[in-house]
Write an enzyme that holds these catalytic residues in place. Structure first.
Site, short mmCIF file in Angstrom:
data_model
loop_
_atom_site.label_atom_id
_atom_site.label_comp_id
_atom_site.label_asym_id
_atom_site.label_seq_id
_atom_site.Cartn_x
_atom_site.Cartn_y
_atom_site.Cartn_z
N ASN A 83 0.81 -1.22 0.00
CA ASN A 83 0.00 0.00 0.00
C ASN A 83 0.84 1.28 0.00
O ASN A 83 0.35 2.35 -0.36
CB ASN A 83 -0.94 0.02 1.20
CG ASN A 83 -2.22 -0.75 0.95
OD1 ASN A 83 -2.60 -0.97 -0.19
ND2 ASN A 83 -2.89 -1.17 2.02
N HIS B 252 -1.54 -8.13 4.91
CA HIS B 252 -0.17 -7.59 4.95
C HIS B 252 -0.03 -6.30 4.15
O HIS B 252 1.03 -6.04 3.54
CB HIS B 252 0.83 -8.64 4.46
CG HIS B 252 0.60 -10.00 5.03
ND1 HIS B 252 0.77 -10.29 6.36
CD2 HIS B 252 0.16 -11.15 4.45
CE1 HIS B 252 0.46 -11.57 6.59
NE2 HIS B 252 0.09 -12.11 5.44
N CYS B 253 -1.06 -5.48 4.14
CA CYS B 253 -1.04 -4.18 3.43
C CYS B 253 -0.75 -4.34 1.94
O CYS B 253 -0.17 -3.44 1.31
CB CYS B 253 -0.02 -3.22 4.05
SG CYS B 253 -0.34 -2.83 5.78
N ALA B 254 -1.12 -5.47 1.37
CA ALA B 254 -0.89 -5.73 -0.05
C ALA B 254 -2.04 -6.57 -0.58
O ALA B 254 -1.87 -7.76 -0.91
CB ALA B 254 0.45 -6.43 -0.25
#
Length: 381
Positions: free
Chosen positions: A101, A336-338
């Site tokens: 992100n 995981h911010c992805a």
């Protein structure tokens, strides 16, 4: 209380090498001054700490001119500086479905507010992008190609030199997110055709939180628009930021305690094979987990950062992480911010994955304890 087993080094490394703690403490107790803000002795000491660390980072990247390395508050800030500093309204950008992100959100903001067009190259079931897919998407007005060197979800390593060659041929700048690779794998930015490289100090490099870096290739000059404006300790008579690097992009006080710790970590790593310890522990994790029939591994069997991402059949990854936490095993669960990558990893990863990321000091016994806990859980599938 159960013994603490830390397997979240992809978020931040722990424990740090002992010289890191000593360097931070020594700076705080004996130096304490700001860098580049005075001619007295301790200010000079602070500046020498910063200069030494900058040279160490430049050496890690194969860079002859340390001034091309800019210190930031972290990798996210470095990526923001690269993206907002370089891209202009109406530009075209190529990135991938494996990005964090810290890349996706700045690009989304530019897409929304500055008429920037963003295209996303697909990735395979491990999260790797085909360099040919990148090359196909590059246009004459492509200003930037942004790729992760290693996925923070699966650890899969991308072929950065091949992507760099495609960017060079097309005249597009290549931005590499090295959050999960720097400190774990060698890199030569010039040979790989990298125009911009962002990294944190607190992951593979084993420094403290609070410092990151952005490498800016000589061919980009000082063309990036600064993210912050303010005092730099030079040209104070002018209301304009200086043109020279690194000061152009380092307004305000640097986090010298973290930089002192980072320098100590890099010097310690030069004398010890820390990267090999993390990779060996990750390999043991992968090989043992591959034997569990209820576990699906999303990390490739080779060419990966020391990250092991998995799903346990019948269990939400957050629940699995909770079970491990109750046994003193600390790891990460979720997207995981992805988020974009998970659609490529298969149905088992639809709700996220469990990520185990060992470090240089992770022991075989700690790996085996995590595997045995997962084996007990998987037996109830």
């Amino acid at each position: 209380m159960p013994q603490r087993i830390y397997l979240d080094n992809a978020a931040t490394s722990w424990p740090k090498p002992e010289p890191v703690y000593q360097a931070v403490d020594q700076y705080q107790r004996q130096v304490g001054a700001a860098a580049g803000r005075g001619v007295y002795g301790s200010a000079g000491d602070a500046q020498r700490i910063v200069s030494r660390c900058r040279r160490l980072v430049a050496g890690q990247l194969g860079v002859a001119d340390p001034t091309r390395v800019v210190f930031t508050g972290g990798c996210t800030e470095a990526l923001n500086l690269a993206i907002f500093g370089l891209i202009l309204p109406g530009d075209h950008v190529v990135t991938t479905d494996a990005e964090h992100n810290a890349v996706l959100r700045p690009l989304a903001a530019l897409r929304r507010d500055a008429d920037v067009e963003v295209e996303y190259a697909p990735v395979d079931t491990f999260g790797r992008v085909d360099p040919a897919a990148i090359a196909t998407l590059i246009r004459p007005n492509t200003r930037l190609v942004a790729v992760t060197a290693a996925s923070n979800v699966t650890g899969a390593v991308n072929d950065v030199p091949a992507i760099g060659a495609a960017c060079r041929e097309a005249g597009a700048a290549l931005l590499v997110d090295a959050a999960q690779s720097l400190g774990h794998a060698p890199v030569d930015v010039a040979a790989a055709g990298v125009g911009l490289l962002a990294a944190p100090g607190h992951k593979g490099l084993l420094g403290p939180l609070g410092v990151g870096m952005l490498y800016i290739a000589p061919e980009l000059g000082n063309s990036l628009k600064p993210l912050h404006l303010g005092g730099t300790g030079s040209m104070s008579e002018s209301e304009q930021v200086p043109d020279e690097l690194p000061g152009r992009y380092e307004a305000g006080n640097l986090n010298v305690p973290a930089i002192a710790g980072l320098a100590a970590a890099m010097e310690a790593a030069a004398e010890a094979d820390f990267a090999n310890g993390a990779h060996a522990a990750a390999e043991r994790l992968r090989s043992r987990l591959a034997e569990l029939p209820a576990v699906t591994l999303h990390t490739p069997p080779s060419d990966a950062a020391p990250v092991v991402s998995l799903s346990v059949e019948g269990y939400d990854p957050h629940d699995v992480a909770g079970v491990l936490a109750s046994a003193g095993i600390e790891c990460r669960s979720g997207l995981h911010c992805a988020a974009r990558i998970h659609g490529s990893l298969g149905p088992a990863a639809g709700g996220g994955t469990l990520r185990l990321s060992p470090g240089y000091s992770t022991t075989a016994d700690e790996v085996d304890a995590a595997v045995e806990t997962l084996a007990q859980l998987a037996a109830f599938c």
